[in-house]
Write a protein that holds these residues in place. Structure first.
Motif, short mmCIF file in Angstrom:
data_model
loop_
_atom_site.label_atom_id
_atom_site.label_comp_id
_atom_site.label_asym_id
_atom_site.label_seq_id
_atom_site.Cartn_x
_atom_site.Cartn_y
_atom_site.Cartn_z
N CYS A 33 19.31 31.06 -9.72
CA CYS A 33 19.76 31.26 -8.35
C CYS A 33 20.81 32.37 -8.35
N ASP A 34 20.69 33.32 -7.44
CA ASP A 34 21.63 34.42 -7.38
C ASP A 34 22.98 33.98 -6.81
N ASP A 35 23.00 32.88 -6.07
CA ASP A 35 24.25 32.40 -5.50
C ASP A 35 25.08 31.57 -6.48
N CYS A 36 24.45 30.59 -7.12
CA CYS A 36 25.23 29.68 -7.97
C CYS A 36 24.92 29.81 -9.46
N GLY A 37 23.86 30.55 -9.82
CA GLY A 37 23.54 30.79 -11.22
C GLY A 37 22.75 29.69 -11.91
N GLU A 38 22.35 28.66 -11.21
CA GLU A 38 21.59 27.56 -11.82
C GLU A 38 20.14 27.99 -12.10
N PHE A 39 19.59 27.47 -13.19
CA PHE A 39 18.20 27.75 -13.59
C PHE A 39 17.23 27.13 -12.59
N LEU A 40 16.24 27.93 -12.14
CA LEU A 40 15.26 27.46 -11.16
C LEU A 40 13.87 27.27 -11.76
N GLY A 41 13.56 27.98 -12.83
CA GLY A 41 12.25 27.88 -13.46
C GLY A 41 11.87 29.23 -14.04
N THR A 42 10.68 29.29 -14.61
CA THR A 42 10.20 30.57 -15.12
C THR A 42 9.63 31.37 -13.96
N TRP A 43 9.49 32.68 -14.16
CA TRP A 43 8.93 33.54 -13.12
C TRP A 43 7.52 33.09 -12.77
N ASP A 44 6.72 32.69 -13.76
CA ASP A 44 5.36 32.23 -13.51
C ASP A 44 5.36 30.97 -12.63
N GLU A 45 6.24 30.02 -12.93
CA GLU A 45 6.31 28.79 -12.14
C GLU A 45 6.71 29.08 -10.69
N LEU A 46 7.70 29.94 -10.51
CA LEU A 46 8.18 30.24 -9.16
C LEU A 46 7.17 31.05 -8.36
N LEU A 47 6.53 32.01 -9.02
CA LEU A 47 5.51 32.80 -8.34
C LEU A 47 4.33 31.93 -7.94
N SER A 48 3.92 31.01 -8.81
CA SER A 48 2.83 30.08 -8.49
C SER A 48 3.19 29.21 -7.29
N ASP A 49 4.44 28.75 -7.25
CA ASP A 49 4.90 27.93 -6.13
C ASP A 49 4.89 28.73 -4.83
N PHE A 50 5.35 29.98 -4.88
CA PHE A 50 5.34 30.86 -3.71
C PHE A 50 3.91 31.06 -3.20
N GLU A 51 2.99 31.31 -4.11
CA GLU A 51 1.59 31.53 -3.73
C GLU A 51 0.97 30.28 -3.11
N LYS A 52 1.34 29.09 -3.61
CA LYS A 52 0.83 27.83 -3.05
C LYS A 52 1.28 27.65 -1.61
N GLN A 53 2.42 28.23 -1.26
CA GLN A 53 2.97 28.08 0.09
C GLN A 53 2.56 29.21 1.03
N GLY A 54 1.52 29.92 0.67
CA GLY A 54 1.04 30.98 1.54
C GLY A 54 1.21 32.35 0.95
#
Length: 71
Positions: A33-54
C-alpha cells in the motif's frame, strides 16, 4: 457490475486503494500500500483480482499503478 473495487486491491489496514508498483513489475513482485506500506500481495495476485472485477472493461482503469474510475 459494482461501482466500487473491493477484495485485495483495497488495503485492509487503511482502506485506501493506492498501490506502490515497481517500474517493471514482474508477476512475483511484492506490492504494498502506498499510504501505509503494508503488504497487499504479489503483482500477479492483484492484477488477477483487478481483472476479475471488470479490469480494463469495467468502470475502472489501471494506469501507472493508479486505479481511476471511468466516468
Amino acid at each position: 457490475m459494482g461501482e466500487y473495487l473491493n477484495h485485495q486491491l483495497e488495503c485492509p489496514y487503511c482502506l485506501t486503494i493506492r498501490l506502490r508498483l515497481p517500474a517493471e513489475a514482474k508477476p512475483s513482485a511484492q506490492i504494498v500500500c502506498d499510504d501505509c506500506g503494508e503488504f497487499l500481495g504479489t503483482w500477479d495476485e492483484l492484477l488477477s483480482d483487478f481483472e476479475k472485477q471488470g479490469g480494463e472493461d469495467g468502470v475502472f482503469r489501471l494506469d501507472k499503478g493508479r486505479i481511476r474510475r471511468v466516468d
